[in-house]
Design an enzyme around this catalytic site. Structure first.
Site, PDB file in Angstrom:
ATOM      1  N   HIS A  16       0.842  -1.201   0.000  1.00 56.37           N
ATOM      2  CA  HIS A  16       0.000   0.000   0.000  1.00 56.37           C
ATOM      3  C   HIS A  16       0.879   1.254   0.000  1.00 56.37           C
ATOM      4  O   HIS A  16       0.692   2.159  -0.803  1.00 56.37           O
ATOM      5  CB  HIS A  16      -0.884   0.026   1.262  1.00 56.37           C
ATOM      6  CG  HIS A  16      -1.972  -0.995   1.231  1.00 56.37           C
ATOM      7  ND1 HIS A  16      -3.297  -0.660   1.188  1.00 56.37           N
ATOM      8  CD2 HIS A  16      -1.944  -2.339   1.202  1.00 56.37           C
ATOM      9  CE1 HIS A  16      -4.032  -1.756   1.155  1.00 56.37           C
ATOM     10  NE2 HIS A  16      -3.226  -2.791   1.172  1.00 56.37           N
ATOM     11  N   ASP A 116      -5.637   6.099   1.689  1.00 56.43           N
ATOM     12  CA  ASP A 116      -5.560   4.680   1.310  1.00 56.43           C
ATOM     13  C   ASP A 116      -6.953   4.053   1.480  1.00 56.43           C
ATOM     14  O   ASP A 116      -7.763   4.517   2.278  1.00 56.43           O
ATOM     15  CB  ASP A 116      -4.558   3.976   2.237  1.00 56.43           C
ATOM     16  CG  ASP A 116      -4.460   2.494   1.961  1.00 56.43           C
ATOM     17  OD1 ASP A 116      -3.637   2.122   1.125  1.00 56.43           O
ATOM     18  OD2 ASP A 116      -5.216   1.700   2.571  1.00 56.43           O
ATOM     19  N   TRP A 338      16.163 -19.535  -2.651  1.00 57.11           N
ATOM     20  CA  TRP A 338      16.655 -18.327  -1.985  1.00 57.11           C
ATOM     21  C   TRP A 338      15.887 -18.161  -0.674  1.00 57.11           C
ATOM     22  O   TRP A 338      14.659 -18.071  -0.681  1.00 57.11           O
ATOM     23  CB  TRP A 338      16.457 -17.114  -2.913  1.00 57.11           C
ATOM     24  CG  TRP A 338      17.056 -15.878  -2.334  1.00 57.11           C
ATOM     25  CD1 TRP A 338      16.402 -14.821  -1.785  1.00 57.11           C
ATOM     26  CD2 TRP A 338      18.448 -15.602  -2.215  1.00 57.11           C
ATOM     27  NE1 TRP A 338      17.293 -13.889  -1.327  1.00 57.11           N
ATOM     28  CE2 TRP A 338      18.563 -14.344  -1.574  1.00 57.11           C
ATOM     29  CE3 TRP A 338      19.619 -16.287  -2.563  1.00 57.11           C
ATOM     30  CZ2 TRP A 338      19.800 -13.758  -1.296  1.00 57.11           C
ATOM     31  CZ3 TRP A 338      20.847 -15.698  -2.278  1.00 57.11           C
ATOM     32  CH2 TRP A 338      20.935 -14.448  -1.652  1.00 57.11           C
ATOM     33  N   ASN A 363       0.399  -6.092  -6.469  1.00 57.13           N
ATOM     34  CA  ASN A 363       1.663  -5.519  -6.947  1.00 57.13           C
ATOM     35  C   ASN A 363       2.472  -6.574  -7.696  1.00 57.13           C
ATOM     36  O   ASN A 363       3.034  -6.303  -8.759  1.00 57.13           O
ATOM     37  CB  ASN A 363       2.488  -4.976  -5.771  1.00 57.13           C
ATOM     38  CG  ASN A 363       1.831  -3.765  -5.155  1.00 57.13           C
ATOM     39  OD1 ASN A 363       1.764  -2.709  -5.764  1.00 57.13           O
ATOM     40  ND2 ASN A 363       1.315  -3.917  -3.949  1.00 57.13           N
ATOM     41  N   SER A 364       2.484  -7.782  -7.155  1.00 56.69           N
ATOM     42  CA  SER A 364       3.225  -8.867  -7.826  1.00 56.69           C
ATOM     43  C   SER A 364       2.624  -9.140  -9.201  1.00 56.69           C
ATOM     44  O   SER A 364       3.357  -9.343 -10.184  1.00 56.69           O
ATOM     45  CB  SER A 364       3.185 -10.143  -6.987  1.00 56.69           C
ATOM     46  OG  SER A 364       3.879  -9.935  -5.778  1.00 56.69           O
ATOM     47  N   GLU A 367       3.574  -6.408 -11.603  1.00 52.98           N
ATOM     48  CA  GLU A 367       4.995  -6.515 -11.969  1.00 52.98           C
ATOM     49  C   GLU A 367       5.178  -7.622 -13.014  1.00 52.98           C
ATOM     50  O   GLU A 367       5.921  -7.467 -13.981  1.00 52.98           O
ATOM     51  CB  GLU A 367       5.836  -6.792 -10.714  1.00 52.98           C
ATOM     52  CG  GLU A 367       5.882  -5.577  -9.778  1.00 52.98           C
ATOM     53  CD  GLU A 367       6.245  -5.903  -8.328  1.00 52.98           C
ATOM     54  OE1 GLU A 367       6.744  -7.017  -8.060  1.00 52.98           O
ATOM     55  OE2 GLU A 367       6.018  -5.037  -7.457  1.00 52.98           O
TER      56      GLU A 367
HETATM   57  N1  UDP Z   1       8.609  -8.489  -2.864  1.00 51.52           N
HETATM   58  C1  UDP Z   1       9.950  -8.523  -3.150  1.00 51.52           C
HETATM   59  N2  UDP Z   1      10.665  -9.594  -2.739  1.00 51.52           N
HETATM   60  C2  UDP Z   1      10.126 -10.646  -2.069  1.00 51.52           C
HETATM   61  C3  UDP Z   1       8.737 -10.601  -1.810  1.00 51.52           C
HETATM   62  C4  UDP Z   1       8.015  -9.513  -2.221  1.00 51.52           C
HETATM   63  O1  UDP Z   1      10.503  -7.578  -3.748  1.00 51.52           O
HETATM   64  O2  UDP Z   1      10.858 -11.592  -1.763  1.00 51.52           O
HETATM   65  C5  UDP Z   1       7.844  -7.287  -3.290  1.00 51.52           C
HETATM   66  C6  UDP Z   1       7.078  -7.522  -4.582  1.00 51.52           C
HETATM   67  O3  UDP Z   1       7.901  -7.210  -5.693  1.00 51.52           O
HETATM   68  C7  UDP Z   1       5.894  -6.589  -4.446  1.00 51.52           C
HETATM   69  C8  UDP Z   1       5.672  -6.527  -2.931  1.00 51.52           C
HETATM   70  O4  UDP Z   1       6.857  -6.986  -2.327  1.00 51.52           O
HETATM   71  O5  UDP Z   1       6.220  -5.295  -4.909  1.00 51.52           O
HETATM   72  C9  UDP Z   1       4.521  -7.423  -2.493  1.00 51.52           C
HETATM   73  O6  UDP Z   1       3.316  -6.788  -2.767  1.00 51.52           O
HETATM   74  P1  UDP Z   1       2.058  -7.627  -3.194  1.00 51.52           P
HETATM   75  O7  UDP Z   1       0.931  -6.653  -3.356  1.00 51.52           O
HETATM   76  O8  UDP Z   1       2.348  -8.468  -4.353  1.00 51.52           O
HETATM   77  O9  UDP Z   1       1.803  -8.619  -2.002  1.00 51.52           O
HETATM   78  P2  UDP Z   1       1.745  -8.428  -0.400  1.00 51.52           P
HETATM   79  O10 UDP Z   1       3.119  -8.745   0.084  1.00 51.52           O
HETATM   80  O11 UDP Z   1       1.320  -7.027  -0.137  1.00 51.52           O
HETATM   81  O12 UDP Z   1       0.781  -9.478  -0.004  1.00 51.52           O
END
Ligand code: UDP
Length: 476
Positions: A16, A116, A338, A363-364, A367
């Site tokens: 968020h 938000d 990892w 977000n995932s 991406e």
């Molecule tokens: N993320 C990352 N590395 C990880 C896990 C998550 O960079 O090992 C980032 C991912 O790229 C995204 C965010 O964390 O930008 C996760 O947001 P998302 O809305 O997908 O899921 P949430 O974690 O909020 O459930």
């Protein structure tokens, strides 16, 4: 300093907070210096989340952009909540006097207040100040449509989403099997759905809703909202679809995961990652390991350990203690596990990655679409089940892992199910190849939407013009 400022009230969750600040930066850029950004920062209720927010604030405060971060005073957290959603709701509401005070103390006139989606209890502050008020919705148009419908849907429901059979009508989507209703609405815990119903009602009090999506990604649901098909008899506020809004941090040295990808063939690696708080137990880990091994495909698997007591964040995994004996040796060269936070965006951007097994956080998903990577949805919490449905049934960019079954408390995936889904994802089946093609189309679509001349670019510009000094203001 610009003539007027937009006040942002983000929530602390990384998905968020970072998304909203990125959206704010895009608004600043689009205003060409007419607006500044003032971010009111609530203290996150846990130390881990507070430090994540602080890190981000520090990074952005040093960016040289016209952004001011003001920390709100800490409040006493409520201690008698039955569910996390109820806690968030009440914790945020308690900030209202501090928000009003912070805004009253600002030197610049306030052009608009943007909250938000979980901060809608604070819309009243904006209403009292007679300032245009917007909700920033960091999720899908589909979930927004569902939340707008929720008060009506709840009147019609005789049992909970968890118990009901059949499908749910979300305007603009194909009929949604009840097993794909978001976990945050279908959970056994009490009070969650009431909170979301409240938010859904409050969205109607906003001057507009800014959503991290685009018309091209979600035409059906965004049209349904605009046509007034969600709240009968009342048009919903104007939806400004400005996405995909993706925050890309800077990195100098290539991460170890990325270095490993450099040695892999093009589009050959399946990436598995379950978000910021996703964690799977030992029995599930064994099935994943067996499924990956049997699939024969290359993989990069982000495997996290159980959260420490009192925290919702996973820890770094102890790979030797968690993985089946000999797994790392047997998959050496074609697999990397990892155990910690991974550079997800850099991984998805890498040409060696051909598919993504994801928990479907929005977000995932964005991406993945941004880099044209097809997905296997493995939803865990929040609204992710509905996102998974949209990816499979509406956008066609994903391969289904298995049928959802809400009658079972846990969504347990067997090795053979994962093996099959991975084979499909990596192009071994016609459905998988189709999803790959669709994902590549979406890559182009996403980039076009935010580029000059694109729909999200235009929506952002329109939004900024309506709140800028001398602008028309939001539609009545
Ligand atoms: N993320 C990352 N590395 C990880 C896990 C998550 O960079 O090992 C980032 C991912 O790229 C995204 C965010 O964390 O930008 C996760 O947001 P998302 O809305 O997908 O899921 P949430 O974690 O909020 O459930």
């Amino acid at each position: 300093m610009a003539a007027a400022t937009i006040v942002f009230l983000p929530c602390w969750g990384s998905g968020h907070f970072m998304s909203m600040i990125e959206a704010g930066k895009r608004m600043l850029a689009s205003s060409g210096g007419a607006l500044s950004l003032t971010v009111l920062v609530m203290q996150a209720p846990s130390a881990a989340k507070a430090s994540e927010v602080e890190d981000h604030v520090r990074r952005e405060a040093a960016s040289g952009l016209d952004i001011r971060f003001l920390r709100l005073p800490a409040i006493e957290p409520p201690t008698d909540c039955k569910a996390p959603e109820e806690f968030n709701f009440r914790y945020i509401q308690l900030h209202a006097p501090h928000v009003a005070e912070a805004i009253a103390g600002l030197a610049s006139p306030v052009a608009a207040i943007v909250v938000d989606l979980f901060c809608t209890p604070l819309l009243d502050v904006a209403r009292k100040l007679a300032v245009p008020r917007y909700v920033y919705f960091a999720s899908t148009g589909a979930f927004l449509a569902l939340m707008l419908c929720l008060p009506t849907l709840r009147e019609q429901l005789t049992v909970s989403f968890r118990e009901m059979e059949g499908t749910v009508h979300v305007p603009g989507l194909p009929p949604v099997p009840s097993s794909y209703m978001p976990a945050c609405l279908a959970s056994k815990k009490t009070n969650n759905i009431q909170c979301f119903e409240y938010y859904g009602r409050r969205f109607m009090d906003a001057s507009g809703i800014i959503v991290n999506s685009s018309v091209e990604l979600e035409r059906g649901v965004l049209t349904a909202i605009a046509d007034g098909r969600c709240v009968l008899g009342r048009p919903a506020p104007v939806v400004h679809a400005i996405g995909p809004v993706i925050w890309f941090g800077a990195r100098e040295e290539p991460h170890e995961c990325v270095q490993w990808l450099h040695s892999q063939p093009s589009a050959s690696v399946v990436f598995l990652c379950f978000g910021s708080i996703g964690f799977l137990d030992r029995a599930q880990v064994e099935e994943i390991a067996a499924g990956l091994e049997r699939s024969g495909h290359r993989f990069l698997w982000v495997l996290r350990g159980p959260p420490a007591a009192g925290s919702s964040y996973p820890t770094d995994a102890d790979l030797d203690a968690t993985l089946p004996s000999g797994f790392l040796k047997r998959t050496e060269g074609r697999g990397l596990v990892w155990p910690s936070w991974s550079p997800q965006k850099e991984v998805l951007a890498h040409p060696a990655v051909g598919g993504f097994v994801t928990h479907c956080g929005w977000n995932s998903v964005l991406e993945s679409l941004w880099f044209g990577v097809p997905m296997v949805p493995w939803p865990l919490y929040g609204e992710q089940h509905l996102n998974a449905f949209e990816l499979i049934a509406d956008m066609g960019v994903a391969v289904q892992l298995k049928k959802m079954d809400r009658s079972k408390e846990d969504f347990f995936v067997e090795a053979a199910e994962l093996e099959q889904a991975v084979r499909g994802l990596m192009g071994e089946t016609a459905k998988g190849s189709k999803a790959r093609e669709k994902a590549l189309e979406m890559k182009a679509t996403c980039r076009k939407a935010v580029a000059e001349g694109g729909s999200s670019y235009a929506a952002l510009r329109k939004l900024v013009l309506e709140i800028s000094p001398g602008g028309e203001g939001p539609s009545p």
